[in-house]
Scaffold this active site. Structure first.
Site, PDB file in Angstrom:
ATOM      1  N   CYS A 142     -26.688 -63.074 -90.068  1.00  0.00           N
ATOM      2  CA  CYS A 142     -26.057 -61.995 -89.326  1.00  0.00           C
ATOM      3  C   CYS A 142     -24.685 -61.665 -89.932  1.00  0.00           C
ATOM      4  CB  CYS A 142     -25.982 -62.330 -87.834  1.00  0.00           C
ATOM      5  SG  CYS A 142     -25.762 -60.837 -86.803  1.00  0.00           S
ATOM      6  N   HIS A 235     -31.923 -62.551 -86.086  1.00  0.00           N
ATOM      7  CA  HIS A 235     -31.758 -63.894 -85.524  1.00  0.00           C
ATOM      8  C   HIS A 235     -33.072 -64.634 -85.284  1.00  0.00           C
ATOM      9  CE1 HIS A 235     -27.415 -63.690 -84.927  1.00  0.00           C
ATOM     10  NE2 HIS A 235     -27.586 -62.438 -84.544  1.00  0.00           N
ATOM     11  N   GLU A 237     -33.330 -67.667 -85.515  1.00  0.00           N
ATOM     12  CA  GLU A 237     -32.976 -68.966 -84.928  1.00  0.00           C
ATOM     13  C   GLU A 237     -32.840 -68.918 -83.408  1.00  0.00           C
ATOM     14  OE1 GLU A 237     -28.997 -66.966 -85.101  1.00  0.00           O
ATOM     15  OE2 GLU A 237     -30.818 -66.984 -86.327  1.00  0.00           O
TER      16      GLU A 237
END
Length: 305
Positions: A142, A235, A237
């Site tokens: 990011c 994202h 994660e």
């Protein structure tokens, strides 16, 4: 094989309960192998949540991973207890003489600031240059990826009129890439940002290859062949409820925010969100670590030479 983290790090108990193999320092010292050394430069305010998310992904491979937590030297966290930072984190200046097989640089909630107005920008630029001599492969996530691609290639970040917020389908643009081994033709990825990188500016750089992209929210995963790096602007994660937490926070604060797109069943925030990205998240980070394992020198002194 497990991920090696301190037994008193909160992630140790969290991952153990989830069935992820974790190993303490004492256990690891009895194994006669060289672990893959991965550092996490954690720029997020909720340090423990971010530690858990990335440890979960890199701890799911067959290799023994040794995780080192790093912070900016002069930046003090206001959202994580000082004793946690003191116990588990080392400043960049303390580790800059070491070498690592991999480095993850997280995002940071400072998107609206120009890069050179970030208080730790000069030290972060030092980190970027240090990766070229001391890290085999770097993964910028990011804002961390946006900052790194800007530093090395001058690619700008652009403010969006409205926040890109939700789960968006992305096309697999490079099926033969080793980083996308096992990927479907498309996949869903959580997105939460006020800025974007533009495909035309990335394509103008010969050493940059866009691997995943979306018609709705633009380029997502970019390989930088000149700098042994990957940049991801979204994202993988995230936990199942991370977008929900962001949405609930803004609603409670009275901040204007749209319901995250394609996240809740029927876009109804009263229902539990569904995780549709977990398998591809594990694939991507597992492929990254596998590429590190295939290419990193056994003698870590040779990294960067």
């Amino acid at each position: 094989m497990p991920i090696k983290i301190p037994a008193d790090l909160p992630a140790f108990d969290v991952l153990s309960r989830e069935g992820v193999m974790v190993m303490s320092e004492d256990q690891a010292s009895r194994q006669d192998i060289r672990p893959i050394r991965i550092a996490l430069l954690n720029l997020m305010p909720k340090k423990i949540e971010t530690e858990n998310q990335f440890a979960r992904l890199i701890g799911a491979t067959p290799l023994q991973i040794e995780l080192t937590l790093i912070r900016m030297s002069d930046h003090q966290s206001r959202n994580t207890a000082a004793d946690h930072m003191e116990s588990f984190y080392r400043t960049f200046q303390e580790v800059k003489d070491q070498k690592f097989d991999g480095l993850i640089i997280t995002g940071a909630p400072i998107e609206h600031l120009p890069f050179d107005e970030v208080t730790y920008w000069q030290e972060l630029r030092e980190v970027f240059e240090w990766t070229q001599t001391n890290v085999q492969s770097t993964f910028g996530v990011c804002w961390g990826g946006m900052a790194m691609i800007n530093h090395f290639h001058g690619v700008k970040k652009h403010l969006l009129d409205n926040k890109a917020f939700g789960c968006f389908r992305h096309d697999n643009l490079a099926p033969a890439s080793p980083f996308l081994r096992g990927f479907s033709d498309d996949c869903v990825i959580p997105v939460s940002r006020w800025t974007e990188m533009r495909l035309a500016e990335i394509d103008a750089c010969p050493s940059l290859i866009t691997l995943l992209g979306s018609d709705e929210v633009g380029p997502c995963l970019v390989q930088d062949t000149d700098h042994r790096a990957l940049y991801i602007f979204n994202h993988f994660e995230y936990d199942s409820d991370t977008l929900k937490g962001e949405y609930d926070r803004d609603v409670a604060a009275g901040t204007p925010i749209n319901v995250p797109m394609n996240y809740y069943p029927n876009d109804d925030p009263s229902q539990l969100p569904q995780n549709r990205w977990r398998s591809h998240a594990h694939l991507l980070y597992g492929n990254w670590i596998n590429e590190i394992y295939q290419n990193t020198p056994y003698d870590m002194a040779e990294i960067g030479r």
